[in-house]
Design a protein around this motif. Structure first.
Motif, PDB file in Angstrom:
ATOM      1  N   VAL A 265       0.852  -1.177   0.000  1.00  0.00           N
ATOM      2  CA  VAL A 265       0.000   0.000   0.000  1.00  0.00           C
ATOM      3  C   VAL A 265       0.898   1.241   0.000  1.00  0.00           C
ATOM      4  O   VAL A 265       1.719   1.429   0.900  1.00  0.00           O
ATOM      5  CB  VAL A 265      -0.937   0.023   1.225  1.00  0.00           C
ATOM      6  N   ASP A 266       0.716   2.057  -1.004  1.00  0.00           N
ATOM      7  CA  ASP A 266       1.484   3.293  -1.122  1.00  0.00           C
ATOM      8  C   ASP A 266       0.753   4.387  -0.337  1.00  0.00           C
ATOM      9  O   ASP A 266      -0.281   4.894  -0.770  1.00  0.00           O
ATOM     10  CB  ASP A 266       1.627   3.692  -2.588  1.00  0.00           C
ATOM     11  N   VAL A 267       1.280   4.727   0.834  1.00  0.00           N
ATOM     12  CA  VAL A 267       0.633   5.704   1.701  1.00  0.00           C
ATOM     13  C   VAL A 267       1.295   7.064   1.505  1.00  0.00           C
ATOM     14  O   VAL A 267       2.498   7.216   1.731  1.00  0.00           O
ATOM     15  CB  VAL A 267       0.729   5.286   3.177  1.00  0.00           C
ATOM     16  N   GLN A 268       0.513   8.033   1.091  1.00  0.00           N
ATOM     17  CA  GLN A 268       0.974   9.410   0.992  1.00  0.00           C
ATOM     18  C   GLN A 268       0.544  10.130   2.281  1.00  0.00           C
ATOM     19  O   GLN A 268      -0.636  10.414   2.478  1.00  0.00           O
ATOM     20  CB  GLN A 268       0.368  10.098  -0.227  1.00  0.00           C
ATOM     21  N   LEU A 269       1.510  10.374   3.128  1.00  0.00           N
ATOM     22  CA  LEU A 269       1.224  10.964   4.437  1.00  0.00           C
ATOM     23  C   LEU A 269       1.429  12.469   4.383  1.00  0.00           C
ATOM     24  O   LEU A 269       2.443  12.959   3.892  1.00  0.00           O
ATOM     25  CB  LEU A 269       2.146  10.351   5.501  1.00  0.00           C
ATOM     26  N   ASP A 270       0.446  13.193   4.890  1.00  0.00           N
ATOM     27  CA  ASP A 270       0.511  14.659   4.923  1.00  0.00           C
ATOM     28  C   ASP A 270       0.111  15.113   6.330  1.00  0.00           C
ATOM     29  O   ASP A 270      -1.050  15.014   6.727  1.00  0.00           O
ATOM     30  CB  ASP A 270      -0.439  15.251   3.884  1.00  0.00           C
ATOM     31  N   VAL A 271       1.109  15.572   7.094  1.00  0.00           N
ATOM     32  CA  VAL A 271       0.863  16.057   8.457  1.00  0.00           C
ATOM     33  C   VAL A 271       1.006  17.571   8.449  1.00  0.00           C
ATOM     34  O   VAL A 271       2.088  18.095   8.177  1.00  0.00           O
ATOM     35  CB  VAL A 271       1.836  15.418   9.470  1.00  0.00           C
ATOM     36  N   ARG A 272      -0.082  18.251   8.754  1.00  0.00           N
ATOM     37  CA  ARG A 272      -0.086  19.713   8.750  1.00  0.00           C
ATOM     38  C   ARG A 272      -0.251  20.190  10.197  1.00  0.00           C
ATOM     39  O   ARG A 272      -1.243  19.860  10.862  1.00  0.00           O
ATOM     40  CB  ARG A 272      -1.229  20.251   7.899  1.00  0.00           C
ATOM     41  N   ARG A 273       0.705  20.968  10.642  1.00  0.00           N
ATOM     42  CA  ARG A 273       0.702  21.432  12.025  1.00  0.00           C
ATOM     43  C   ARG A 273       0.499  22.948  12.066  1.00  0.00           C
ATOM     44  O   ARG A 273       1.254  23.687  11.462  1.00  0.00           O
ATOM     45  CB  ARG A 273       2.004  21.079  12.735  1.00  0.00           C
TER      46      ARG A 273
END
Length: 376
Positions: A265-273
């Protein structure tokens, strides 16, 4: 208050009632004449009425019976005139209060009724006409019965407090078991999903490509070690003397995304703080990590190979999570699985909102919002 302090209070109370009030009442002369008893008799009767209060907590029913009997004899014989009955009534009331507080309701009620009947008979025998006798009975009830009622109310209130405390203990234990069960489910389900996927790869290419099979086995080994560490950490929380690693949170999300890639599974992680690091409470960070972990695990189990996008937005007062994929999942006929239930429980624990279901353009979406309050 410590037991020793209580017994000290009882001793002082016995001295005050038995050494002062009751002897003073016994020294009073009858209004209509009569034989005055010797001084030593008055003092002895007063002591017999008050001194048993010193052991009222040890033998409550015995003390109540003794004081009531002495008061009855003193009133009938005229040693204590009926107009001075307030002093023995105080001693009887204190004993009734102790009986009601420390004895089951049925037994204390029978004891109080019997003792009150004795005192009422004594007052009736020393009264004049019918009106005076009726007033004497009412006087005895008004002077003595409220003490029993107050003691009974305090006993019931204490019993209610004990039941509420036991309920809170059981509720806390249940919540702790549910928390540990959720943690273990998330750890085991995620790890086993990756292990099963890589074991299938190793089994498929074992003869054709031993190097690929070896790589898959190394992934299985690494994943298993990580799972063992997580399980030890979860179980270590139950033992205060057992050290354990810090709980995973927002900073561990990139590692989670890399592990999901192992399962196809290709997970595109985007964490916005929008808040500085460390502003989110640890419990909320753990909940966010587990929600993303469970959502990605479901993609690995039900939709791989697929593309997955995980967006985590940290706002000043809440954390928003959205995990979507473009895979095709089988229809679940039995309702929500344990994973979705666990995610919903985690969100509800923090007073947030949770939604999960198929997307209109295909795939699946999990969204959650977890409010939090920044520590001052």
């Amino acid at each position: 208050m410590r037991p020793a302090d209580l017994y000290t209070v009882d001793a002082l109370l016995a001295v005050a009632v038995g050494g002062l009030l009751c002897p003073y009442a016994a020294l009073e002369s009858p209004l209509h004449g009569g034989v005055r008893e010797p001084l030593w008799v008055s003092v002895l009767v007063g002591l017999a009425l008050g001194l048993p209060l010193a052991v009222r907590r040890r033998w409550p029913m015995t003390v109540a019976a003794v004081i009531s009997s002495v008061a009855t004899v003193a009133l009938v014989t005229g040693v204590i005139p009926n107009f001075a009955a307030a002093a023995p009534a105080l001693a009887i009331g204190l004993s009734f209060y102790t009986v009601a507080v420390s004895t089951p309701t049925r037994r204390s009620m029978l004891c109080a009724a019997g003792c009150l009947a004795l005192v009422s008979v004594a007052l009736v025998l020393t009264a004049g006409d019918l009106w005076s006798r009726t007033g004497a009975v009412v006087y005895a009830a008004v002077m003595v019965a409220p003490a029993w009622v107050i003691g009974w109310l305090i006993r019931e209130r204490r019993a209610l407090a004990v039941r509420q405390s036991d309920h809170l203990v059981r509720q806390a234990a249940t919540e702790e078991r549910l928390r540990v069960a959720r943690e273990l489910h998330d750890v085991v389900a995620h790890t086993l999903s990756l292990i099963v996927v890589k074991a299938a790869v190793a089994n498929h290419v074992a003869e054709a490509d031993p190097r690929e099979a070896g790589a898959a086995l190394r992934v299985i080994e690494q994943t298993g070690r990580t799972a063992l560490t997580d399980v030890r950490r979860v179980l270590g929380v139950l033992r205060e003397d057992s050290p354990y690693a810090p709980t995973p949170g927002l900073d561990e999300l990139p590692v989670l995304a890399r592990q999901a890639a192992i399962g196809g599974v290709d997970v595109q992680l985007d964490v916005r703080r929008e808040e500085p690091a460390g502003a989110v409470p640890e419990s909320v960070g753990l909940a966010v990590y587990r929600i993303v972990q469970e959502a990605v695990t479901n993609v690995v189990k039900h939709a791989a190979p697929a593309a997955c996008r995980a967006t985590v937005t940290v706002l000043p007062d809440e954390v928003r999570v959205e995990v979507t994929d473009d895979g095709q999942r089988p229809v679940l006929l039995g309702g929500e699985g344990h994973g979705l239930i666990g995610m919903r429980e985690r969100v509800a624990l923090h007073g947030g909102e949770f939604r999960a279901g198929p997307r209109a353009d295909g795939g699946f979406a999990v969204t959650a919002s977890l409010p939090y309050r920044v520590a001052a």
